[in-house]
Motif scaffolding. Sequence first.
Motif, PDB file in Angstrom:
ATOM      1  N   VAL A  22       0.841  -1.202   0.000  1.00  0.00           N
ATOM      2  CA  VAL A  22       0.000   0.000   0.000  1.00  0.00           C
ATOM      3  C   VAL A  22       0.874   1.248   0.000  1.00  0.00           C
ATOM      4  CG1 VAL A  22      -1.706   1.329   1.298  1.00  0.00           C
ATOM      5  CG2 VAL A  22      -1.931  -1.155   1.132  1.00  0.00           C
ATOM      6  N   ASP A  23       1.886   1.253   0.850  1.00  0.00           N
ATOM      7  CA  ASP A  23       2.778   2.409   0.921  1.00  0.00           C
ATOM      8  C   ASP A  23       3.429   2.706  -0.424  1.00  0.00           C
ATOM      9  OD1 ASP A  23       2.282   2.889   3.578  1.00  0.00           O
ATOM     10  OD2 ASP A  23       4.091   1.909   4.316  1.00  0.00           O
ATOM     11  N   ASP A  34       1.434  17.647  -6.737  1.00  0.00           N
ATOM     12  CA  ASP A  34       2.263  18.636  -6.046  1.00  0.00           C
ATOM     13  C   ASP A  34       1.617  19.109  -4.747  1.00  0.00           C
ATOM     14  OD1 ASP A  34       0.182  20.034  -7.107  1.00  0.00           O
ATOM     15  OD2 ASP A  34       1.391  21.467  -8.244  1.00  0.00           O
ATOM     16  N   VAL A  35       0.847  18.199  -4.123  1.00  0.00           N
ATOM     17  CA  VAL A  35       0.265  18.480  -2.812  1.00  0.00           C
ATOM     18  C   VAL A  35       0.692  17.373  -1.852  1.00  0.00           C
ATOM     19  CG1 VAL A  35      -1.724  19.676  -3.827  1.00  0.00           C
ATOM     20  CG2 VAL A  35      -1.886  17.223  -3.310  1.00  0.00           C
ATOM     21  N   PRO A  36       0.647  17.620  -0.552  1.00  0.00           N
ATOM     22  CA  PRO A  36       1.030  16.578   0.407  1.00  0.00           C
ATOM     23  C   PRO A  36       0.121  15.353   0.304  1.00  0.00           C
ATOM     24  CG  PRO A  36       0.896  18.727   1.482  1.00  0.00           C
ATOM     25  CD  PRO A  36       0.308  18.891   0.120  1.00  0.00           C
ATOM     26  N   VAL A  37       0.728  14.177   0.372  1.00  0.00           N
ATOM     27  CA  VAL A  37      -0.009  12.912   0.330  1.00  0.00           C
ATOM     28  C   VAL A  37       0.458  12.047   1.497  1.00  0.00           C
ATOM     29  CG1 VAL A  37      -0.532  10.833  -1.002  1.00  0.00           C
ATOM     30  CG2 VAL A  37      -0.171  13.016  -2.195  1.00  0.00           C
ATOM     31  N   VAL A  38      -0.502  11.509   2.248  1.00  0.00           N
ATOM     32  CA  VAL A  38      -0.177  10.682   3.412  1.00  0.00           C
ATOM     33  C   VAL A  38      -0.996   9.396   3.361  1.00  0.00           C
ATOM     34  CG1 VAL A  38      -0.330  10.487   5.935  1.00  0.00           C
ATOM     35  CG2 VAL A  38       0.467  12.621   4.890  1.00  0.00           C
ATOM     36  N   ALA A  39      -0.349   8.272   3.643  1.00  0.00           N
ATOM     37  CA  ALA A  39      -1.049   6.988   3.762  1.00  0.00           C
ATOM     38  C   ALA A  39      -1.326   6.727   5.235  1.00  0.00           C
ATOM     39  CB  ALA A  39      -0.205   5.863   3.180  1.00  0.00           C
ATOM     40  N   SER A  40      -2.559   6.366   5.554  1.00  0.00           N
ATOM     41  CA  SER A  40      -2.909   6.055   6.939  1.00  0.00           C
ATOM     42  C   SER A  40      -3.751   4.783   6.977  1.00  0.00           C
ATOM     43  CB  SER A  40      -3.661   7.216   7.583  1.00  0.00           C
ATOM     44  OG  SER A  40      -4.901   7.428   6.941  1.00  0.00           O
ATOM     45  N   TYR A  41      -3.934   4.260   8.176  1.00  0.00           N
ATOM     46  CA  TYR A  41      -4.573   2.954   8.326  1.00  0.00           C
ATOM     47  C   TYR A  41      -5.613   2.984   9.443  1.00  0.00           C
ATOM     48  CZ  TYR A  41      -0.768   1.673   5.299  1.00  0.00           C
ATOM     49  OH  TYR A  41       0.077   1.609   4.222  1.00  0.00           O
ATOM     50  N   LEU A  42      -6.676   2.243   9.214  1.00  0.00           N
ATOM     51  CA  LEU A  42      -7.754   2.170  10.203  1.00  0.00           C
ATOM     52  C   LEU A  42      -7.274   1.543  11.496  1.00  0.00           C
ATOM     53  CD1 LEU A  42     -10.771   2.427  10.985  1.00  0.00           C
ATOM     54  CD2 LEU A  42     -11.137   0.193   9.882  1.00  0.00           C
TER      55      LEU A  42
END
Length: 251
Positions: A22-23, A34-42
């Motif tokens: 996923v990461d 060109d915007v911040p992108v973050v991967a998060s998890y339940l």
Amino acid sequence: MMKSGVLVISHGSREETWVSLVDEAVRELAKDVDVPVVASYLELVEGRLIQDGILALEGQGVTDMLVIPLFVSSGSTHIDEIAYALGVKSVPDKETDLEPFEVKARVHFGTPVDDDPDIAVMVWDKVRELSYEPSKEVVLLVGHGSRHELFRTRWELGIKSLALRVAEVGGTFADAALLNPGNIREKVVEWKERGCEVIVAPLFLSEGYFTEKVIPDRLEGLLCRYSGRTLLPHPLLPQWMLRQVRTFLNP
């Protein structure tokens, strides 16, 4: 000043490989925006839960947040509870223990995989090596499903529509089955009786317990071909997310 950001939310797993796939997809997405992108998890990924992701983006000044629910079906109860906890909906369709998140940014909620055409291509790519005579085969998509009627209906609508797209892409037959309710064996037997070879394709984001243990157990003793290959890794998944981001940034 408005500043946009993207929060990709998926379920999470104790298996490092699951999370790393996923990461990697999210990193590929981030290269094209060109915007911040973050991967998060339940759950299950310490220090990278949804609230952590929200804080990470807001810490970068994000005021408008696109949330991409990286789940394979809108029938997932998790999508419903996440939308509720983010304030996207006032009441969840199913009772949840998930507490509302602290979020200051405006939330723009995206869509899960469902029956997107790119996903159909991905499914076919994962099973095509098992196909020898498409006109005499059926690709049986297997999804998680739900014990709750409302969500099961959503699961069925999405996976059946996706199966039709897979059939078009592969020039074969396609059908769908769910672990909940457990109709996989019945589907395999039905198609075998109709004279078709059955190729079973797991509709899961990343490999893990369900693809390595549960589905093979359900198929035990049946003559069929099981790919065991999940949607990730595949270059089209970051592209699927990118389309949502572009629509968000350029409405």
